[in-house]
Design a protein around this motif. Structure first.
Motif, PDB file in Angstrom:
ATOM      1  N   LEU A 199      12.343  -8.052  -3.735  1.00  0.00           N
ATOM      2  CA  LEU A 199      12.015  -7.158  -4.849  1.00  0.00           C
ATOM      3  C   LEU A 199      11.242  -7.905  -5.936  1.00  0.00           C
ATOM      4  O   LEU A 199      10.242  -7.396  -6.465  1.00  0.00           O
ATOM      5  CB  LEU A 199      13.293  -6.557  -5.424  1.00  0.00           C
ATOM      6  CG  LEU A 199      13.112  -5.411  -6.399  1.00  0.00           C
ATOM      7  CD1 LEU A 199      12.429  -4.224  -5.734  1.00  0.00           C
ATOM      8  CD2 LEU A 199      14.469  -4.994  -6.936  1.00  0.00           C
ATOM      9  N   ALA A 200      11.687  -9.107  -6.250  1.00  0.00           N
ATOM     10  CA  ALA A 200      10.992  -9.909  -7.269  1.00  0.00           C
ATOM     11  C   ALA A 200       9.575 -10.258  -6.823  1.00  0.00           C
ATOM     12  O   ALA A 200       8.626 -10.196  -7.615  1.00  0.00           O
ATOM     13  CB  ALA A 200      11.785 -11.182  -7.563  1.00  0.00           C
ATOM     14  N   THR A 201       9.418 -10.601  -5.545  1.00  0.00           N
ATOM     15  CA  THR A 201       8.092 -10.935  -5.019  1.00  0.00           C
ATOM     16  C   THR A 201       7.197  -9.709  -5.006  1.00  0.00           C
ATOM     17  O   THR A 201       6.010  -9.791  -5.337  1.00  0.00           O
ATOM     18  CB  THR A 201       8.211 -11.538  -3.611  1.00  0.00           C
ATOM     19  OG1 THR A 201       9.061 -12.679  -3.672  1.00  0.00           O
ATOM     20  CG2 THR A 201       6.859 -11.943  -3.068  1.00  0.00           C
ATOM     21  N   SER A 202       7.764  -8.562  -4.635  1.00  0.00           N
ATOM     22  CA  SER A 202       6.985  -7.320  -4.643  1.00  0.00           C
ATOM     23  C   SER A 202       6.479  -6.999  -6.045  1.00  0.00           C
ATOM     24  O   SER A 202       5.319  -6.602  -6.224  1.00  0.00           O
ATOM     25  CB  SER A 202       7.824  -6.156  -4.130  1.00  0.00           C
ATOM     26  OG  SER A 202       8.169  -6.353  -2.790  1.00  0.00           O
ATOM     27  N   LEU A 203       7.332  -7.177  -7.039  1.00  0.00           N
ATOM     28  CA  LEU A 203       6.929  -6.930  -8.419  1.00  0.00           C
ATOM     29  C   LEU A 203       5.834  -7.904  -8.853  1.00  0.00           C
ATOM     30  O   LEU A 203       4.853  -7.509  -9.497  1.00  0.00           O
ATOM     31  CB  LEU A 203       8.136  -7.043  -9.350  1.00  0.00           C
ATOM     32  CG  LEU A 203       7.867  -6.799 -10.834  1.00  0.00           C
ATOM     33  CD1 LEU A 203       7.370  -5.382 -11.066  1.00  0.00           C
ATOM     34  CD2 LEU A 203       9.128  -7.063 -11.632  1.00  0.00           C
ATOM     35  N   ALA A 204       5.976  -9.161  -8.470  1.00  0.00           N
ATOM     36  CA  ALA A 204       4.966 -10.160  -8.823  1.00  0.00           C
ATOM     37  C   ALA A 204       3.624  -9.851  -8.158  1.00  0.00           C
ATOM     38  O   ALA A 204       2.571  -9.928  -8.799  1.00  0.00           O
ATOM     39  CB  ALA A 204       5.440 -11.552  -8.426  1.00  0.00           C
ATOM     40  N   VAL A 205       3.655  -9.467  -6.886  1.00  0.00           N
ATOM     41  CA  VAL A 205       2.420  -9.125  -6.175  1.00  0.00           C
ATOM     42  C   VAL A 205       1.783  -7.884  -6.794  1.00  0.00           C
ATOM     43  O   VAL A 205       0.572  -7.821  -6.985  1.00  0.00           O
ATOM     44  CB  VAL A 205       2.687  -8.937  -4.665  1.00  0.00           C
ATOM     45  CG1 VAL A 205       1.507  -8.300  -3.968  1.00  0.00           C
ATOM     46  CG2 VAL A 205       3.017 -10.271  -4.016  1.00  0.00           C
ATOM     47  N   PHE A 206       2.612  -6.893  -7.143  1.00  0.00           N
ATOM     48  CA  PHE A 206       2.093  -5.685  -7.773  1.00  0.00           C
ATOM     49  C   PHE A 206       1.395  -6.016  -9.088  1.00  0.00           C
ATOM     50  O   PHE A 206       0.271  -5.557  -9.343  1.00  0.00           O
ATOM     51  CB  PHE A 206       3.223  -4.681  -8.007  1.00  0.00           C
ATOM     52  CG  PHE A 206       2.778  -3.435  -8.714  1.00  0.00           C
ATOM     53  CD1 PHE A 206       2.096  -2.444  -8.026  1.00  0.00           C
ATOM     54  CD2 PHE A 206       3.039  -3.261 -10.061  1.00  0.00           C
ATOM     55  CE1 PHE A 206       1.677  -1.293  -8.673  1.00  0.00           C
ATOM     56  CE2 PHE A 206       2.626  -2.116 -10.715  1.00  0.00           C
ATOM     57  CZ  PHE A 206       1.943  -1.130 -10.023  1.00  0.00           C
ATOM     58  N   CYS A 207       2.041  -6.825  -9.928  1.00  0.00           N
ATOM     59  CA  CYS A 207       1.450  -7.194 -11.217  1.00  0.00           C
ATOM     60  C   CYS A 207       0.169  -8.004 -11.043  1.00  0.00           C
ATOM     61  O   CYS A 207      -0.727  -7.956 -11.889  1.00  0.00           O
ATOM     62  CB  CYS A 207       2.459  -7.973 -12.058  1.00  0.00           C
ATOM     63  SG  CYS A 207       3.815  -6.960 -12.652  1.00  0.00           S
ATOM     64  N   HIS A 208       0.077  -8.740  -9.959  1.00  0.00           N
ATOM     65  CA  HIS A 208      -1.127  -9.516  -9.667  1.00  0.00           C
ATOM     66  C   HIS A 208      -2.232  -8.618  -9.123  1.00  0.00           C
ATOM     67  O   HIS A 208      -3.403  -8.803  -9.456  1.00  0.00           O
ATOM     68  CB  HIS A 208      -0.781 -10.613  -8.651  1.00  0.00           C
ATOM     69  CG  HIS A 208      -1.973 -11.237  -8.014  1.00  0.00           C
ATOM     70  ND1 HIS A 208      -2.760 -12.172  -8.648  1.00  0.00           N
ATOM     71  CD2 HIS A 208      -2.524 -11.067  -6.790  1.00  0.00           C
ATOM     72  CE1 HIS A 208      -3.740 -12.546  -7.831  1.00  0.00           C
ATOM     73  NE2 HIS A 208      -3.618 -11.885  -6.701  1.00  0.00           N
ATOM     74  N   GLU A 209      -1.883  -7.671  -8.290  1.00  0.00           N
ATOM     75  CA  GLU A 209      -2.883  -6.857  -7.600  1.00  0.00           C
ATOM     76  C   GLU A 209      -3.490  -5.754  -8.445  1.00  0.00           C
ATOM     77  O   GLU A 209      -4.640  -5.380  -8.214  1.00  0.00           O
ATOM     78  CB  GLU A 209      -2.289  -6.243  -6.327  1.00  0.00           C
ATOM     79  CG  GLU A 209      -2.121  -7.234  -5.198  1.00  0.00           C
ATOM     80  CD  GLU A 209      -3.426  -7.869  -4.750  1.00  0.00           C
ATOM     81  OE1 GLU A 209      -4.468  -7.183  -4.713  1.00  0.00           O
ATOM     82  OE2 GLU A 209      -3.413  -9.070  -4.448  1.00  0.00           O
TER      83      GLU A 209
END
Length: 69
Positions: A28-38
Motif C-alpha cells: 500500500l505504501a509503495t502504491s501510494l508512492a508510485v501514484f504520487c510519482h506518476e
C-alpha cells in the motif's frame, strides 16, 4: 519517449507487486508512492510530444482541437 514510458510503468508495476508480496502495508505504501510519482509524470508527458509552436497532442492530428494559428 513512449517506449521509455512503457518500460518505466512496467518497472513500477514490478515494484508494487514485489512490495505486496512482502506485506500488504508495504504494498500500500509503495502504491501510494508510485501514484504520487506518476501523476505529475503523466500530466507533463504531452510536453515531450509538443513540437515548437504546435499543439499539445500532435500524435492525434490536429493538436487535440486547440488552435495553433
Amino acid at each position: 519517449i513512449t517506449l521509455g514510458d512503457a518500460v518505466h510503468n512496467f518497472a513500477d508495476g514490478l515494484a508494487v507487486g514485489a512490495a505486496f508480496l512482502s506485506s500488504w502495508k508495504t504494498g500500500l505504501a509503495t502504491s501510494l508512492a508510485v501514484f504520487c510519482h506518476e501523476v505529475p509524470h503523466e500530466l507533463g508527458e504531452p510536453a515531450g510530444f509538443q513540437p515548437a509552436g504546435g499543439g499539445a497532442c500532435p500524435q492525434l492530428g490536429s493538436g487535440c482541437g486547440w488552435s495553433t494559428a
